[in-house]
Design a protein around this motif. Structure first.
Motif, mmCIF file in Angstrom:
data_model
loop_
_atom_site.group_PDB
_atom_site.id
_atom_site.type_symbol
_atom_site.label_atom_id
_atom_site.label_comp_id
_atom_site.label_asym_id
_atom_site.label_seq_id
_atom_site.Cartn_x
_atom_site.Cartn_y
_atom_site.Cartn_z
ATOM 1 N N LYS A 289 51.805 30.074 11.034
ATOM 2 C CA LYS A 289 51.467 29.181 9.909
ATOM 3 C C LYS A 289 52.145 29.645 8.614
ATOM 4 O O LYS A 289 52.833 28.875 7.944
ATOM 5 C CB LYS A 289 49.947 29.144 9.676
ATOM 6 C CG LYS A 289 49.161 28.551 10.825
ATOM 7 C CD LYS A 289 47.677 28.529 10.531
ATOM 8 C CE LYS A 289 47.007 29.890 10.522
ATOM 9 N NZ LYS A 289 47.002 30.587 11.812
ATOM 10 N N THR A 290 51.944 30.909 8.266
ATOM 11 C CA THR A 290 52.496 31.409 7.005
ATOM 12 C C THR A 290 54.022 31.373 7.033
ATOM 13 O O THR A 290 54.662 30.957 6.061
ATOM 14 C CB THR A 290 52.001 32.842 6.718
ATOM 15 O OG1 THR A 290 50.576 32.796 6.609
ATOM 16 C CG2 THR A 290 52.572 33.376 5.413
ATOM 17 N N ARG B 218 55.063 41.069 8.787
ATOM 18 C CA ARG B 218 55.268 40.070 9.847
ATOM 19 C C ARG B 218 56.721 40.097 10.294
ATOM 20 O O ARG B 218 57.371 39.072 10.392
ATOM 21 C CB ARG B 218 54.955 38.675 9.333
ATOM 22 C CG ARG B 218 53.549 38.476 8.886
ATOM 23 C CD ARG B 218 53.418 37.098 8.310
ATOM 24 N NE ARG B 218 52.115 36.858 7.766
ATOM 25 C CZ ARG B 218 51.740 37.207 6.545
ATOM 26 N NH1 ARG B 218 52.572 37.839 5.753
ATOM 27 N NH2 ARG B 218 50.533 36.936 6.121
ATOM 28 N N GLU C 119 55.343 44.996 11.758
ATOM 29 C CA GLU C 119 54.585 43.829 12.246
ATOM 30 C C GLU C 119 53.100 44.167 12.168
ATOM 31 O O GLU C 119 52.302 43.673 12.967
ATOM 32 C CB GLU C 119 54.966 43.542 13.712
ATOM 33 C CG GLU C 119 56.317 42.909 13.905
ATOM 34 C CD GLU C 119 56.236 41.375 13.932
ATOM 35 O OE1 GLU C 119 55.146 40.820 13.673
ATOM 36 O OE2 GLU C 119 57.271 40.740 14.191
#
Ligand SMILES: Nc1ncnc2c1ncn2[C@@H]1O[C@H](COP(=O)(O)OP(=O)(O)OP(=O)(O)O)[C@@H](O)[C@H]1O
Ligand SMILES: [Mg+2]
Length: 481
Positions: free
Chosen positions: A119-120, A326, A344
């Protein structure tokens, strides 16, 4: 319309929140915040009661820091002497009122992004891709919940041409009211995967909760759905029930309207040729991984549907870099060569673990270097968690990962399933592994560190950053004596 330097006039703010002003009226309101620590002068502070903290305790500090006013609940207003206040029955409801008013006055094309992962990343890629075509507003960070969504809407400038909102959930029923606030023209579901499974009986139920995103769709709106996901047919049918006029499948499937035709997955970026609803686009994505290529198809489909320039959008994706935690890459230089650390540590679930492991498998190691995975527990997976951890052994083998460190009780399942030759070490807590990892890592290696946020693997990234250079300087020094 007279362009205003303010986000909200006091008059509109009071009408939207239904509040009563106590104290002198400011000239206008330049922004909206719920955090007194980061508030900027001129912004309105809204006192939201969270699980651990209550914003009312910080209303005076926010005003002290220059807030234009503070929105507080009527039951708490008596105890606050600082001014000006806007007194309301319920500050969270007042924030929702602001969100509704912001949406009502906006002429932006509005995009909502939900899904189990990505989503981000997709929201940030849309911000970059739409910005060259016009003023773009997007949610900060992962502001995707019951306060994050209305806050992001309340911050929507009247002049924006495009608006992108991230929408998330932990339970069924959470997305529906958020989508009704956003009223998207375009709803994207990145994918449906076993994430937050602990709160759901099955993946079917997760798909059902994601489909709530269509409940707020504007009449004649569009749904952008992953054609390679098992839930495409279900999501497509549900979006129609809620009035979607256009349904765009994105992915590898032959019939997908936003279709990947060619891809090169390189060590530190990807290049792709896609057919986006009849328009051919060849582009580069500035960060590696098949999963980012997949997300980019949804991004370009949304750009096209929103009426923005596809070529400018494709160009913007070239400078894409993974957000912190991420997949962001850090190259630590030592006197004997670089060590690449892929951070991550922000979160992990089976889908994003597989994506990160495959990407590590394609990363380039220098002579003598190895691909090392440091994997922490994946949380919230429910009764099937042991198998979901164990099953990562396959992808690790296929990707040719040389060494695997494991952290946490659940990751013991994976460790036991690994070939002995790749088992590098196990610890209950991330901190216990710091020294072992530092000893093992050598120049040329690529180290990928991933686990659920609560497993705290970030300390290992920081530990390597602090100590790697020193380790080699010391060794270099002692070798010379
Ligand atoms: N399509 C995808 N498939 C698998 N993994 C993905 C995909 N897109 C992104 N990821 C990976 O998932 C992780 C989380 O990405 P991101 O933060 O964008 O997701 P999110 O849905 O916003 O998460 P959160 O629910 O925490 O807000 C990252 O490691 C990212 O590389
Ligand atoms: Mg997010």
């Amino acid at each position: 319309m007279v362009e205003s330097k303010f986000l909200w006039s006091v008059e509109d703010f009071l009408a939207a929140t239904g509040g009563r002003l106590e104290g002198p009226a400011p000239g206008g309101i330049s922004g909206v915040s719920i955090d007194s620590r980061t508030i900027e002068p001129g912004e309105a502070f809204i006192a939201i009661a969270g699980e651990r903290m209550d914003g009312h305790d910080f209303a005076a500090a926010a005003l002290e820091a220059g807030a234009s006013l503070a929105v507080v609940g009527q039951d708490r207003a008596g105890a606050i002497s600082a001014r000006p206040l806007v007194v309301v029955a319920d500050p969270l409801e007042a924030l929702r009122g602001l969100a509704r008013a912001a949406r009502a006055r906006s002429r932006a094309r509005v995009i909502a992004v939900t899904g189990s992962v990505g989503k981000t990343g997709t929201k940030e890629a849309l911000r970059a891709a739409l910005s060259p075509s016009g003023e773009t507003h997007a949610s900060e960070a992962s502001y995707n919940n019951q306060w994050g969504v209305p806050l992001s809407l309340a911050r929507l400038p009247e002049s924006a041409r495009f608006a992108v909102f991230e929408v998330g959930m932990n339970h069924a029923g959470e997305i529906k009211p958020l989508s009704k606030l956003i009223r998207p023209h375009i709803a994207i579901v990145t994918t449906v995967e076993p994430v937050h499974l602990a709160n759901f009986e099955s993946i079917d139920k997760i798909a059902g909760a994601k489909a709530e995103i269509f409940e707020g769709l504007e009449p004649g709106g569009a749904a952008i759905l992953n054609s390679d996901n098992n839930y495409f047919a279900y999501l497509s049918a549900t979006s129609k029930v809620f009035g979607a006029d256009t349904i765009i499948g994105f992915g590898h499937t032959k019939w997908a309207e936003a279709r990947l035709e060619k891809v090169s997955l390189l060590a530190d970026c990807s290049t792709a040729t896609a057919d986006i609803m009849g328009q051919k686009v060849t582009y580069k994505i500035g960060a590696p991984g098949q999963h980012l290529v997949d997300n980019s198809l949804a991004v370009l489909a949304a750009v096209s549907l929103a009426g923005a320039d596809l070529a400018l959008a494709a160009l913007a994706l070239a400078s894409w870099s993974a957000p912190s935690g991420r997949g962001r890459r850090h190259v630590f230089r030592t006197p004997r060569g670089p060590v690449t650390v892929v951070d991550e540590s922000y979160n992990a679930n089976p889908a994003s673990m597989r994506a990160a492991i495959a990407t590590l498998g394609r990363s380039e190691v220098a002579a003598g270097g190895r691909r090392i995975a440091v994997l922490g527990d994946m949380l919230e997976l429910g009764p099937n968690e042991a198998a979901l951890h164990r099953d990562l052994a396959g992808p690790l083998g296929e990707a040719g990962i040389d060494l695997v460190f494991t952290v946490g009780r659940r990751m013991e399942n994976l460790r036991d399933a690994l070939e002995r030759s790749v088992r590098a070490g196990h610890a209950e807590r991330a901190g216990e592994l710091e020294d072992t990892l530092l000893d093992e890592v050598r120049p040329g290696d690529v180290v990928m560190i991933k686990g659920s946020f609560a497993t705290g693997l970030g300390v290992l990234v920081q530990g390597l950053e602090r100590n790697l250079a020193a380790k080699y300087e010391m060794r270099a020094g002692s070798a010379g004596m």
